[in-house]
Structure formats: C-alpha cells, structure tokens
Design a protein around this motif. Structure first.
Motif, short mmCIF file in Angstrom:
data_model
loop_
_atom_site.label_atom_id
_atom_site.label_comp_id
_atom_site.label_asym_id
_atom_site.label_seq_id
_atom_site.Cartn_x
_atom_site.Cartn_y
_atom_site.Cartn_z
N UNK A 57 0.85 -1.18 0.00
CA UNK A 57 0.00 0.00 0.00
C UNK A 57 0.89 1.24 0.00
N UNK A 60 -0.21 8.93 1.37
CA UNK A 60 -0.19 10.16 0.55
C UNK A 60 1.22 10.60 0.22
N UNK A 61 2.16 10.29 1.09
CA UNK A 61 3.55 10.69 0.79
C UNK A 61 4.07 9.96 -0.43
N UNK A 64 2.33 11.47 -3.47
CA UNK A 64 2.89 12.77 -3.82
C UNK A 64 4.28 12.61 -4.44
N UNK A 68 6.01 14.25 -7.80
CA UNK A 68 7.35 14.85 -7.88
C UNK A 68 8.17 14.18 -8.97
N UNK A 71 7.02 15.30 -12.37
CA UNK A 71 7.56 16.63 -12.71
C UNK A 71 9.00 16.51 -13.17
N UNK A 96 -7.76 8.78 -4.34
CA UNK A 96 -6.94 10.00 -4.45
C UNK A 96 -7.10 10.68 -5.80
N UNK B 217 3.66 19.83 -1.41
CA UNK B 217 4.26 18.59 -1.90
C UNK B 217 5.78 18.60 -1.78
N UNK B 218 6.37 19.78 -1.87
CA UNK B 218 7.83 19.85 -1.79
C UNK B 218 8.33 20.16 -0.37
N UNK B 220 7.27 17.97 2.39
CA UNK B 220 6.66 16.88 3.16
C UNK B 220 7.39 16.62 4.48
N UNK B 221 8.70 16.87 4.49
CA UNK B 221 9.43 16.63 5.74
C UNK B 221 8.95 17.57 6.85
N UNK B 223 6.05 18.26 7.60
CA UNK B 223 4.78 17.84 8.19
C UNK B 223 4.94 17.28 9.59
N UNK B 224 6.18 17.02 10.01
CA UNK B 224 6.41 16.55 11.39
C UNK B 224 5.89 17.57 12.39
N UNK B 244 -6.60 14.55 -3.48
CA UNK B 244 -5.14 14.72 -3.47
C UNK B 244 -4.63 15.11 -4.85
N UNK B 248 -2.44 18.74 -5.84
CA UNK B 248 -1.04 18.81 -6.29
C UNK B 248 -0.95 19.11 -7.78
N UNK B 252 -2.95 23.35 -7.05
CA UNK B 252 -1.76 23.58 -6.22
C UNK B 252 -1.62 25.08 -5.96
N UNK B 260 -7.05 12.67 1.93
CA UNK B 260 -6.01 11.65 2.06
C UNK B 260 -4.89 12.11 3.00
N UNK B 261 -4.42 13.33 2.79
CA UNK B 261 -3.35 13.86 3.64
C UNK B 261 -3.86 14.02 5.07
N UNK B 264 -3.68 10.70 6.82
CA UNK B 264 -2.29 10.31 7.12
C UNK B 264 -1.73 11.11 8.29
N UNK B 268 -0.65 9.45 11.89
CA UNK B 268 0.70 9.62 12.43
C UNK B 268 0.65 10.30 13.80
N UNK B 302 -5.33 2.02 5.21
CA UNK B 302 -4.00 2.48 5.65
C UNK B 302 -3.86 2.47 7.17
#
Lengths: 113, 321
Positions: A57, A60-61, A64, A68, A71, A96, B217-218, B220-221, B223-224, B244, B248, B252, B260-261, B264, B268, B302
């Motif tokens: 599975x 979303x990461x 996405x 990327x 692109x 999605x 989208x650029x 994502x890190x 998001x912590x 989603x 994007x 965007x 979806x996001x 997630x 988390x 998920x």
C-alpha cells in the motif's frame, strides 16, 4: 521512522525501463521511495514503468512522490506509467484520483503498449 | 467538551436549490415504497434509520464557523464565516435563558473573506454590554474587520458597534490560558498565512481546528510539525477541500488540503477522530457523502494499530469530545 527499507529492482524491456519497488510506502519509506523514483525519472527519457505488484500500500507521501517524479520526468522527457496495482493500491489510486492523472495498466505489456 | 459546527463550507456560502430538495423528497418517497407513517415523528424515524445522511439531509452551505464549548467561561468561536450569524442569535438565547456570560472569544484562522464575512451580521456586537475578544495570529486582523465594514462594502461602520471589542495577536509556540481553555497555534501554508489552533480543556480533552492549510508537496518533511501539533488529539477539524490529485495539480497553491493527507497526518499523530471540513462549494450533498465514504475506506486501507474515526462535518453537527 522505523528504519524499514523498500526492495527495488530495475530492468529494461522493449526500450522502456521498469522499476519494481517492494514493500509499504509510508512515512518510514517515503523519502527513500521519493529519491529513487525521482532519480529514475530524471535518468533518460522514454517510458518508465512503475511496477506496483510488490507494493502492499502507499500513503499520501508515496502518492505525492509520484507527482514529484512526474515533474522531474517531464523535464527529462520521461513518461511514467503505473502497472499491476494490487486491489488495495487500485482503490487508493481511485480515492486519491491519481488514476485520472497517471495511466494505470493491468500488465507490464499493457504499460509498454 | 462539545464542538458545534455552525458553518462548514469552504470559500463561498451555498444553498441547496429547489430541485435538490424536490429530488431528495422524491427519492425518499420511492424508498418508503408505499408505507404509511402515523405522524411526522415516525416519518423522521424512517428517514434517520433507513436513508443515508445525504439522502435525507443536507451538509449545509454556511462558511467556516465552529464553536468549542467547554461548559464554562466565555464563548469560544473559531472563525467568523457566514455560520456566525446563527451562532450569534443562539448564543444570545443562551445568555438570556441559561445565564451565560455575554463574552465571546474568537480565534481567526486567517482573514480571507469567507472566514470573516459573518461578523457584520453578528448581533451580539451591536448589543451594549457584550464583550468581544478577537484572537489572531495576524497583526492586521483589526484592519481586515474594519475594512469590510467601510461604506463601500457595508452600511454599518465598525465604530457603530456597541460591544466592547478588543484585538489580541497571538504567537505560535506559546500556550495561552483563555477562559477555561489552554490554546496554542501553528502557522500554516496559505495565502497571507493561516493559523491552526489547539484547544485543551480542564479535563485534558483536545480539539484541533486546522483549516485553509496546504501541505506542500515539496515540503513533506515539514509535516512533522503538524503531526506534533495534532498529537493525541481527541478531534481534528481539518481542511479536506480537494482530492489529493487536484491539490497537487491544477489547484496547487490554492491553499487547501485533501482528505487523504488529513487521514495520514491524523494516523501519524495518533488522533482519535477526524472531522472533514471546508467542503468544496461546487460539491452537492451526494459529492460530499461520496468523499466521506471514500475517506473512511482510505482510513481502513491504511490503518495502523489504532483506528481513526472519520466524521464529515455539516452545519448543525454537534460532536461530544
């Protein structure tokens, strides 16, 4: 981060490249998935088939990351085609709406057609 | 803690048209299949038990306004969308009938029109003796509210309001004791910035209000930080305006997120419940219901160790946290 990693195999067939990751694409593996896929998309043009048969599975990461890579691929003349999603992945692609922005093939042969 | 939704639509108020109501009634009559009902109560019972939500109700069309009721202290209100008009009247009723203090504390996600357009119609602001405190991460909140009541836009100037009105600028990274809640905020990605709020009551219950937040989208890190802000929340009200794929691609940088996001991030963060919010104004009730069902399914697909309950906010929904 759990430190888990993805399996990753590559091959060439019919003038196209096929990459086949294996495992779950979630917060633990998304960075690795993103980097490897972007690298593959940037390396040469033509068709890049992402064989999803080994992907349990994708969160979303991971989805996405597909964007990327798309692109990055468009800069290099690479077209990404998704192939062989399992039923869970097919549902995730539909929910999605990623199945509306990527070609999704049932078989590798269909992806190469 | 109770969380009441007075406005749940994004961007622009909308209303169900005559043909939408007619179609719902026609479908309900067909579903009843010739049954008779002793009274309206029995008919309502049929609607509640045998038809799905969108067939027998509407999600409503007022723009963002959510009340956090902790049973004591002043009214706590997130945003001033068009849903605020009805909250204003109901809160005055509670002041009169239940002896509630005539004090309202607002928390503004941002200053875009759909989030402040209800204030000129907020009746308590016209009543002498009312106290209104407007909290915002933006230092220009007062300018935004005064500007929408300039003569070119609205006939009643801000200075005509008879309530005692105060503006306070809050800073991310700090905790504030306001009324009977502890509040903190986080800056979010949106045009002119937006802020999410975390409310904790005396019993330790936590509700998050996070709307008009694009998770880039650029980045994502990054998001912590959002996950930490949502951590262990009992309820997360989250902007889920687009799919989603839309968020994007063609939409965007429009400043919004996806269902979806949201799932997630809540997974988390080990949050317990997610309320889908800031619905796309072009969506029909059936479209919103489909998005809700798909989000529940995505959560199932998920899910990790802990299940996340996925609610779909509608105008009039009250959630006990």
């Amino acid at each position: 981060m759990s430190g888990s990693t993805l399996g990753w195999t590559t091959e060439s067939r019919g003038g196209a490249r096929i990459v086949a990751p294996a495992g779950r694409v979630d917060e633990a593996t998304a960075t690795e998935f993103t980097e490897r896929l972007r690298e593959a998309a940037a390396a040469g043009g033509g068709t890049l088939v992402l064989d999803l048969a080994g992907i349990a599975y994708m969160s979303s990461r991971g989805l996405r990351a597909l964007t990327l890579a798309q692109r990055k691929g468009s800069e290099a003349g690479t077209t990404i085609v998704l192939a062989r999603p399992n039923p869970t992945m097919r549902e995730i692609l539909a929910i999605s709406r990623y199945d509306m922005v990527f070609k999704v093939a049932e078989t590798i042969e269909d992806a190469l057609a | 803690m109770l969380v009441r939704f007075w406005g749940t639509r994004g961007s622009l108020p909308v209303a169900a048209k005559a043909n939408a109501v007619r179609n719902k009634i026609a479908a309900a009559l067909v579903a009843a299949s010739g049954r008779t009902f002793a009274d309206e109560g029995a008919a309502r019972e049929f609607l509640e038990s045998e038809l799905d939500f969108a067939a027998a109700h509407t999600y409503g069309g007022a723009t963002s306004c959510v009340e956090v009721d902790v049973g004591q202290g002043p009214f706590i209100v997130c945003d001033m969308g068009s849903g605020l008009r009805e909250l204003g009247l109901d809160s005055l009723r509670r002041c009169t009938q239940e002896g509630h203090a005539r004090e309202w504390h607002f928390f503004l996600s941002h200053l875009h029109w759909d989030h402040i357009m209800g204030f000129p119609f907020f009746v308590p602001a016209f009543v002498p003796g009312s106290k209104i405190v407007i909290h915002s991460g933006h230092a220009d909140a007062e300018e935004a509210l005064r500007r929408q009541q300039e003569e070119i836009s609205f006939p009643v100037p801000f200075d005509y309001l008879r309530a005692e009105i105060e503006f306070r600028t809050l800073e991310p990274g700090r905790e504030y004791e306001i009324g009977a809640v502890t509040v903190s905020l986080i800056e979010q990605h949106h045009s002119h910035s937006s802020y999410g709020f975390r409310f904790r009551d005396a019993a330790g219950k936590v509700a998050i209000y996070s709307t008009d937040s694009e998770h880039k989208i650029d980045r994502m890190e990054g998001e912590a930080d959002v996950v930490a802000f949502f951590a262990d929340a009992d309820l997360v009200v989250c902007d889920t305006m687009y799919s989603l794929a839309d968020s994007v691609s063609m939409k965007e940088d429009w400043g919004h997120s996806s269902n979806i996001v949201a799932v997630d991030l809540c997974h988390e963060a080990r949050a317990r419940r997610l309320a889908l919010f800031h619905h796309e104004p072009t969506y029909s009730d059936a479209d919103i219901a489909r998005m809700h069902h798909e989000t529940i399914r995505y959560e199932e697909l998920t899910r990790g160790a802990v299940a996340l309950e996925v609610l779909c906010a509608y105008d009039g929904l009250c959630v006990e946290v």
